[in-house]
Design a protein around this motif. Structure first.
Motif: not given
Length: 342
Positions: A186-214
């Motif tokens: 269960i933790l592996s599945i949840i971790s994979s889902i959250i990690n996919s969101f983080i991978v997507l949010c990395i370019p967003v944070a880099m090129y929209s001048s926002t923090g990772f939470i935003e």
């Protein structure tokens, strides 16, 4: 309905071809290989505990009677040994944290390198030290939560070991393994889902001048708006990684097969000649040569993984372009087209 995860494949392939082959630059490949390597710093009933401390004690007929217990292991350790163990644990922990931080920085360096199609290791590393720290803290916090949940599940085992150090661990683990395995899955599945969101949010944070939470909130908002595309993204990426990994394994095998055979023949000839001249001390000369050959083989293997990792990164960036039209990622070909139109 158009699926962005499929539409992104052709564009990502073209961008990968331009970045790696037009023109071919071996030094660029080597730098990308190093960055990628560094970026690679993821039901049943539980155990209720025995009613007395004799439930798991050794008996002559016990099949686990020869297995060392925690108390026997501690008894065999002297205070100096314990100090060394603690010191080694602290050193390993510090190294793991440092490598985790470097991996987070390299994640950002890789995104910047493929986005601009310009690999500048030291410049980008210095640029993203602060943002890499924020990414590392986010990942560390999430992993701490995962670990905390797992430890809560394993709490009966931990309490049993603390209260009864003479307990054999193997039967205890066998008894509690179903629940532990279920929690890990269960933790592996949840971790994979959250990690996919983080991978997507990395370019967003880099090129929209926002923090990772935003940025993470923006990605989750897009998920709520268009969740079907995200589910297709998960399935498509799974197949792309699977087929791509198989291709990389075959490519690396073909790349290192001939050099390995060539090195073996050359080393055998050199060792034979040197052994005739120097005797048993010939290995002193041949050992550095073998070490250099191993380093070269490792470097070639790392370079074999470059096309897949670069393609998958371009695929993520292209998917974001289509999934979040309001996000302007300064990809090199987009900027070139804009300059040509201007």
């Amino acid at each position: 309905m158009s699926w962005f995860v499929v539409d992104a494949v052709d564009v990502a392939f073209k961008r990968t071809r331009v970045a790696l082959l037009e023109p071919f630059d071996i030094w660029k490949w080597i730098k990308l290989a190093i960055i990628i390597a560094l970026a690679s710093g993821g039901g049943g009933q539980g155990y209720n505990g025995p009613s007395s401390n004799s439930d798991f004690q050794d008996t002559p007929s016990s099949p686990f009677s020869e297995i060392p217990t925690l108390s026997s292991f501690i008894d065999q350790m002297s205070m100096p040994d314990l100090s060394w163990v603690i010191a080694a644990f602290i050193i390993i922990l510090v190294l793991v944290l440092l490598f985790g931080y470097f991996a987070s920085v390299m994640d950002l360096v890789l995104v910047e390198s493929v986005t601009k199609n310009d690999v500048r290791f030291w410049e980008y590393s210095a640029k993203f030290l602060r943002m890499g720290l924020n990414l590392f803290i986010l990942r560390l916090a999430l992993r701490s939560i995962y670990l905390g949940i797992f430890l809560m599940t394993a709490l009966p085992i931990i309490m049993q070991i603390l209260h009864y150090p003479s307990t054999n661990l193997l039967p205890l683990l066998i008894t509690s393994s179903p629940s532990l395995i279920a929690v890990l899955i269960i933790l592996s599945i949840i971790s994979s889902i959250i990690n996919s969101f983080i991978v997507l949010c990395i370019p967003v944070a880099m090129y929209s001048s926002t923090g990772f939470i935003e940025s993470l909130e923006r990605v989750i908002a897009n998920f709520r708006r268009d969740w079907k595309q995200m589910f297709a993204y998960w399935i498509g990426r799974m197949f792309l990684w699977a087929f791509g990994s198989i291709a990389v394994i075959i490519l690396v095998f073909l790349l290192i097969l001939i050099p390995i055979l060539l090195f073996l023949i050359i080393d055998a000839v050199i060792y034979f000649v040197l052994s005739m001249m120097l005797g048993e001390t010939a290995w002193i000369i041949i050992a550095p040569i073998v070490f250099i050959e191993i380093i070269l083989l490792i470097l070639v293997s790392m370079m074999g993984a470059v096309p897949l990792r670069v393609f998958m990164k371009y695929h993520v960036l292209t998917f974001i372009e289509k999934w979040d039209p309001g996000m302007n990622i300064p990809l090199f070909d987009v900027l070139e087209n804009s300059e040509e139109r201007a």
